[in-house]
Write an enzyme that holds these catalytic residues in place. Structure first.
Site, PDB file in Angstrom:
ATOM      1  N   LYS A 104      76.359  62.686  51.261  1.00 44.01           N
ATOM      2  CA  LYS A 104      76.503  64.259  51.318  1.00 44.01           C
ATOM      3  C   LYS A 104      75.265  64.734  52.312  1.00 44.01           C
ATOM      4  O   LYS A 104      75.580  65.531  53.053  1.00 44.01           O
ATOM      5  CB  LYS A 104      76.215  64.946  49.873  1.00 44.01           C
ATOM      6  CG  LYS A 104      76.619  66.394  49.767  1.00 44.01           C
ATOM      7  CD  LYS A 104      76.023  67.204  48.611  1.00 44.01           C
ATOM      8  CE  LYS A 104      74.810  67.416  48.850  1.00 44.01           C
ATOM      9  NZ  LYS A 104      74.245  68.271  47.743  1.00 44.01           N
ATOM     10  N   ASP A 160      79.458  69.341  47.548  1.00 43.33           N
ATOM     11  CA  ASP A 160      78.379  69.539  46.277  1.00 43.33           C
ATOM     12  C   ASP A 160      78.964  69.974  45.123  1.00 43.33           C
ATOM     13  O   ASP A 160      80.248  70.201  45.018  1.00 43.33           O
ATOM     14  CB  ASP A 160      77.280  70.284  46.996  1.00 43.33           C
ATOM     15  CG  ASP A 160      77.786  72.042  47.039  1.00 43.33           C
ATOM     16  OD1 ASP A 160      77.047  72.936  47.330  1.00 43.33           O
ATOM     17  OD2 ASP A 160      78.918  72.186  46.885  1.00 43.33           O
TER      18      ASP A 160
END
Ligand code: SF4
Length: 217
Positions: free
Chosen positions: A121, A139
């Site tokens: 991420k 997220d």
């Protein structure tokens, strides 16, 4: 509404609401962005933006940061939480960038994800926002909203990323992930809705009467 129609409608609606979504973490280059994203793990962007001015006053290049002690860095970043791990990662990745990448933040996923404290991420955010390479970092907000909008099963964030990349145009990924984050923060909060309230869900699911439950990231 079929999935492709929902995705098309959602992208159009988010473009109306957030035509030019700003990057929420203050930074001046790829290194300060990398550090800020790393600090944002389990911490709000607001808090990170309060902390980074002092940190970047101490050091804002890999070379300078590599010369800092972990304790000095930790003292400054304490309000972001997880400071022992984060400070160690920041100093160590700075050393690796200096020693193995001529002081430049790597502009590819493999080398980025090989850095301490940098997962997929974080690497995706840096690739998208610092280097303009299409990426879709997922997220908690994106994972939750994608489920509520029926764009993914929500099995895990990896699957959510795969499903979103498949349904949205590659040229829109970098803007869309910011737009979804902003919508998630401002309208579609974790506890704030059951999926039957605002225009997006009522347009996508006009017949939805029961709450839409989601799987956490
Ligand atoms: S109805 Fe609720 S869950 Fe659906 S998009 Fe709006 S705020 Fe989010």
């Amino acid at each position: 509404m079929r999935k492709a129609e929902r995705a098309e409608y959602i992208a159009r609606r988010l473009d109306e609401l957030y035509p030019d979504p700003p990057i929420p973490l203050d930074h001046t280059d790829s290194f300060t962005l990398l550090v800020a994203v790393l600090l944002s793990a389990q911490c709000t962007d607001e808090r990170v933006n309060q902390v980074t001015p002092a940190l970047f006053k101490l050091a804002k290049t890999p070379k300078k940061m590599a010369q800092q002690t972990i304790d000095d860095v930790r003292e400054i970043i304490k309000p972001c939480g997880l400071s022992p791990q984060k400070s160690k990662a920041i100093v160590q990745l700075s050393k690796i960038i200096v020693e193995q990448h001529r002081g430049n933040v790597p502009d590819n996923f493999d080398d980025l994800e090989a850095l301490p404290g940098v997962g997929h991420k974080t690497a995706s955010v840096v690739m998208a926002q610092a280097f303009g390479v299409p990426a879709f970092p997922v997220d908690t907000h994106i994972h939750r909203l994608a489920q509520r909008w029926g764009l993914t099963s929500g099995k895990n964030v990896k699957q959510t990323e795969k499903d979103l990349k498949k349904i949205f145009d590659v040229n829109d990924w970098n803007r869309l992930h910011l737009q979804i984050i902003y919508y998630g923060r401002e309208h579609c909060t974790a506890r704030g809705c059951d999926g039957t309230v605002c225009e997006i869900c009522t347009t996508c699911y006009p017949k939805r009467r029961r709450p839409k439950l989601t799987i956490k990231a």
